[in-house]
Design a protein around this motif. Structure first.
Motif, PDB file in Angstrom:
ATOM      1  N   SER A   3     184.980  38.980  54.711  1.00 47.57           N
ATOM      2  CA  SER A   3     183.973  39.823  55.346  1.00 47.57           C
ATOM      3  C   SER A   3     183.810  41.137  54.610  1.00 47.57           C
ATOM      4  N   VAL A   4     182.727  41.811  54.957  1.00 45.36           N
ATOM      5  CA  VAL A   4     182.416  43.118  54.401  1.00 45.36           C
ATOM      6  C   VAL A   4     182.154  44.064  55.567  1.00 45.36           C
ATOM      7  N   THR A   5     182.718  45.254  55.492  1.00 46.15           N
ATOM      8  CA  THR A   5     182.509  46.255  56.534  1.00 46.15           C
ATOM      9  C   THR A   5     181.916  47.516  55.937  1.00 46.15           C
ATOM     10  N   GLN A   6     180.822  47.945  56.506  1.00 43.64           N
ATOM     11  CA  GLN A   6     180.234  49.234  56.161  1.00 43.64           C
ATOM     12  C   GLN A   6     180.360  50.101  57.413  1.00 43.64           C
ATOM     13  N   PRO A   7     181.277  51.031  57.423  1.00 46.29           N
ATOM     14  CA  PRO A   7     181.605  51.730  58.671  1.00 46.29           C
ATOM     15  C   PRO A   7     180.568  52.738  59.130  1.00 46.29           C
ATOM     16  N   ASP A   8     179.689  53.143  58.240  1.00 48.32           N
ATOM     17  CA  ASP A   8     178.706  54.179  58.584  1.00 48.32           C
ATOM     18  C   ASP A   8     177.325  53.565  58.720  1.00 48.32           C
ATOM     19  N   PRO A  31     187.579  39.457  44.262  1.00 49.13           N
ATOM     20  CA  PRO A  31     186.237  39.554  44.852  1.00 49.13           C
ATOM     21  C   PRO A  31     185.162  39.814  43.810  1.00 49.13           C
ATOM     22  N   TYR A  32     184.006  39.254  44.049  1.00 49.18           N
ATOM     23  CA  TYR A  32     182.808  39.635  43.321  1.00 49.18           C
ATOM     24  C   TYR A  32     181.951  40.419  44.310  1.00 49.18           C
ATOM     25  N   LEU A  33     181.621  41.654  43.964  1.00 49.96           N
ATOM     26  CA  LEU A  33     181.009  42.578  44.910  1.00 49.96           C
ATOM     27  C   LEU A  33     179.690  43.119  44.395  1.00 49.96           C
ATOM     28  N   PHE A  34     178.808  43.396  45.321  1.00 52.26           N
ATOM     29  CA  PHE A  34     177.455  43.826  44.989  1.00 52.26           C
ATOM     30  C   PHE A  34     177.037  44.960  45.921  1.00 52.26           C
ATOM     31  N   TRP A  35     176.153  45.816  45.422  1.00 52.50           N
ATOM     32  CA  TRP A  35     175.395  46.741  46.251  1.00 52.50           C
ATOM     33  C   TRP A  35     173.915  46.480  46.036  1.00 52.50           C
ATOM     34  N   TYR A  36     173.205  46.371  47.183  1.00 49.45           N
ATOM     35  CA  TYR A  36     171.758  46.200  47.176  1.00 49.45           C
ATOM     36  C   TYR A  36     171.116  47.364  47.929  1.00 49.45           C
ATOM     37  N   VAL A  37     169.845  47.643  47.600  1.00 42.96           N
ATOM     38  CA  VAL A  37     169.080  48.663  48.308  1.00 42.96           C
ATOM     39  C   VAL A  37     167.821  48.019  48.876  1.00 42.96           C
ATOM     40  N   GLN A  38     167.461  48.460  50.081  1.00 41.08           N
ATOM     41  CA  GLN A  38     166.244  47.973  50.733  1.00 41.08           C
ATOM     42  C   GLN A  38     165.360  49.156  51.084  1.00 41.08           C
ATOM     43  N   TYR A  39     164.218  49.253  50.424  1.00 40.29           N
ATOM     44  CA  TYR A  39     163.229  50.267  50.766  1.00 40.29           C
ATOM     45  C   TYR A  39     162.354  49.744  51.903  1.00 40.29           C
ATOM     46  N   PRO A  40     161.707  50.628  52.641  1.00 40.46           N
ATOM     47  CA  PRO A  40     160.913  50.198  53.797  1.00 40.46           C
ATOM     48  C   PRO A  40     159.920  49.098  53.463  1.00 40.46           C
ATOM     49  N   ALA A  87     166.803  55.044  52.035  1.00 44.84           N
ATOM     50  CA  ALA A  87     166.665  53.585  52.111  1.00 44.84           C
ATOM     51  C   ALA A  87     167.867  53.052  52.887  1.00 44.84           C
ATOM     52  N   VAL A  88     167.920  51.733  53.018  1.00 44.52           N
ATOM     53  CA  VAL A  88     169.093  51.081  53.598  1.00 44.52           C
ATOM     54  C   VAL A  88     169.877  50.418  52.473  1.00 44.52           C
ATOM     55  N   TYR A  89     171.188  50.632  52.467  1.00 40.85           N
ATOM     56  CA  TYR A  89     172.057  50.133  51.410  1.00 40.85           C
ATOM     57  C   TYR A  89     173.014  49.101  51.986  1.00 40.85           C
ATOM     58  N   PHE A  90     173.111  47.969  51.281  1.00 38.97           N
ATOM     59  CA  PHE A  90     173.962  46.878  51.723  1.00 38.97           C
ATOM     60  C   PHE A  90     175.015  46.575  50.676  1.00 38.97           C
ATOM     61  N   CYS A  91     176.229  46.392  51.146  1.00 38.13           N
ATOM     62  CA  CYS A  91     177.322  45.903  50.322  1.00 38.13           C
ATOM     63  C   CYS A  91     177.455  44.408  50.581  1.00 38.13           C
ATOM     64  N   ALA A  92     177.764  43.624  49.536  1.00 38.57           N
ATOM     65  CA  ALA A  92     177.869  42.175  49.705  1.00 38.57           C
ATOM     66  C   ALA A  92     179.039  41.633  48.916  1.00 38.57           C
ATOM     67  N   LEU A  93     179.599  40.546  49.424  1.00 38.35           N
ATOM     68  CA  LEU A  93     180.766  39.885  48.848  1.00 38.35           C
ATOM     69  C   LEU A  93     180.387  38.451  48.522  1.00 38.35           C
ATOM     70  N   SER A  94     180.697  38.015  47.325  1.00 34.85           N
ATOM     71  CA  SER A  94     180.405  36.645  46.940  1.00 34.85           C
ATOM     72  C   SER A  94     181.440  35.702  47.546  1.00 34.85           C
ATOM     73  N   ILE A  95     180.966  34.604  48.099  1.00 38.63           N
ATOM     74  CA  ILE A  95     181.800  33.649  48.819  1.00 38.63           C
ATOM     75  C   ILE A  95     181.764  32.288  48.112  1.00 38.63           C
ATOM     76  N   ASN A  96     182.868  31.568  48.205  1.00 39.50           N
ATOM     77  CA  ASN A  96     182.920  30.186  47.681  1.00 39.50           C
ATOM     78  C   ASN A  96     182.523  30.128  46.220  1.00 39.50           C
ATOM     79  N   SER A  97     183.202  30.947  45.425  1.00 39.09           N
ATOM     80  CA  SER A  97     182.964  30.971  43.980  1.00 39.09           C
ATOM     81  C   SER A  97     181.517  31.237  43.638  1.00 39.09           C
ATOM     82  N   GLY A  98     180.879  32.031  44.440  1.00 37.10           N
ATOM     83  CA  GLY A  98     179.550  32.488  44.096  1.00 37.10           C
ATOM     84  C   GLY A  98     178.409  31.693  44.671  1.00 37.10           C
ATOM     85  N   THR A  99     178.688  30.718  45.539  1.00 34.41           N
ATOM     86  CA  THR A  99     177.573  29.934  46.042  1.00 34.41           C
ATOM     87  C   THR A  99     176.708  30.700  47.033  1.00 34.41           C
ATOM     88  N   TYR A 100     177.287  31.695  47.725  1.00 38.52           N
ATOM     89  CA  TYR A 100     176.433  32.551  48.522  1.00 38.52           C
ATOM     90  C   TYR A 100     177.118  33.897  48.722  1.00 38.52           C
TER      91      TYR A 100
END
Lengths: 113, 115
Positions: A3-8, A31-40, A87-100
Motif C-alpha cells: 500500500s501507499v499512504t499520503q498522510p496530508d 519497490p518501484y515508486l512513482f509520483w503523478y500530478v493531476q491538473y484540474p 494540483a493534486v499529487y499522487f504517489c504510486a507503488l508498482s505491484i506484481n512486478s510492474g503489472t499494475y
C-alpha cells in the motif's frame, strides 16, 4: 498489504516557498515508486519515478523525490513553488512486478500569493 | 506522444441502468487499465488487461465487467448501475514492464453520475 499512504490530504504553501509532499509505502520487496500530478479536469501525468540506484531522482518541472528504504518513504520536493504547481499529487507503488500500480489517496496542493 | 482517449466524457444514468465506458489507446501498449477516482480513496484499480481477450481483476471489481476486444480498445461495463458507482473513471495504458518505464499514460477521465 502492499500500500501507499499520503498522510496530508491538503497542503498550502506560499509562492516561492519550498515544498515537501509525503509518501509512505508498505512493500516487502524492492519497490518501484512513482509520483503523478493531476491538473484540474485532466488525467494524471508522470512527474518522476524510482527504480533503483541514486535515491534522489529528478523529475519534470524541477521536482525531485528522495527514496528512503529505512523509512519506507518517497517524499516529493521542490525548492521554490509557483502558482501553476497547484494540483493534486499522487504517489504510486508498482505491484506484481510492474503489472499494475496502486495509488495513494492524493495530496491537493494550493499555492497562494 | 502517447494517446489515450475515453468516451463519453460525461454520463448520467439512473439506478439499474446499463453503461459502457470506452477507451482507445494509440500507443501500441499491451497493458490497459480501468481506475476509479473518489475523494478520500485516490485511484483504485477495477480491472486490467495485458492483451486482446485477456482480463484481470483489480482491487475493486465488484459490479463491473470489462472486455478487451483489440490491443487498442478496452471497455468497462456497468450492467446494473448503482449510486455507489458515481465516480470519475480513468483509463490508462502502459508498455510491457522492462520494455519501457512502467509509466502509466492516462486518458482525461469519464465522469459517471448514477441517480
Amino acid at each position: 498489504a502492499q500500500s501507499v499512504t499520503q498522510p496530508d490530504a491538503r497542503v498550502t504553501v506560499s509562492e516561492g516557498a519550498s515544498l515537501q509532499l509525503r509518501c509512505k509505502y508498505s512493500y516487502s520487496a524492492t519497490p518501484y515508486l512513482f509520483w503523478y500530478v493531476q491538473y484540474p479536469r485532466q488525467g494524471l501525468q508522470l512527474l518522476l519515478k524510482y527504480y533503483s540506484g541514486d535515491p534522489v531522482v529528478q523529475g519534470v518541472n524541477s521536482f525531485e523525490a528522495e527514496f528512503s528504504k529505512s523509512n519506507s518513504s518517497f517524499h516529493l520536493q521542490k525548492a521554490s513553488v509557483h502558482w501553476s504547481d497547484s494540483a493534486v499529487y499522487f504517489c504510486a507503488l508498482s505491484i506484481n512486478s510492474g503489472t499494475y500500480q496502486r495509488f495513494g489517496t492524493g495530496t491537493k496542493l494550493q499555492v497562494v500569493p | 506522444e502517447a494517446a489515450v482517449t475515453q468516451s463519453p466524457r460525461n454520463k448520467v444514468t439512473v439506478t439499474g441502468g446499463n453503461v459502457t465506458l470506452s477507451c482507445r489507446q494509440t500507443n501500441s501498449h499491451n497493458y490497459m487499465y480501468w481506475y476509479r477516482q473518489d475523494t478520500g480513496h485516490g485511484l483504485r484499480l477495477i480491472h486490467y488487461s495485458y492483451g486482446a481477450g485477456n482480463l484481470q481483476i483489480g482491487d475493486v471489481p465488484d459490479g463491473y465487467k470489462a472486455t478487451r476486444t483489440t490491443q487498442e480498445d478496452f471497455f468497462l461495463l456497468l450492467e446494473l448501475a448503482s449510486p455507489s458507482q458515481t465516480s470519475l473513471y480513468f483509463c490508462a495504458s502502459s508498455g510491457d514492464w522492462g520494455a519501457n518505464t512502467g509509466q502509466l499514460y492516462f486518458g482525461e477521465g469519464s465522469k459517471l453520475t448514477v441517480l
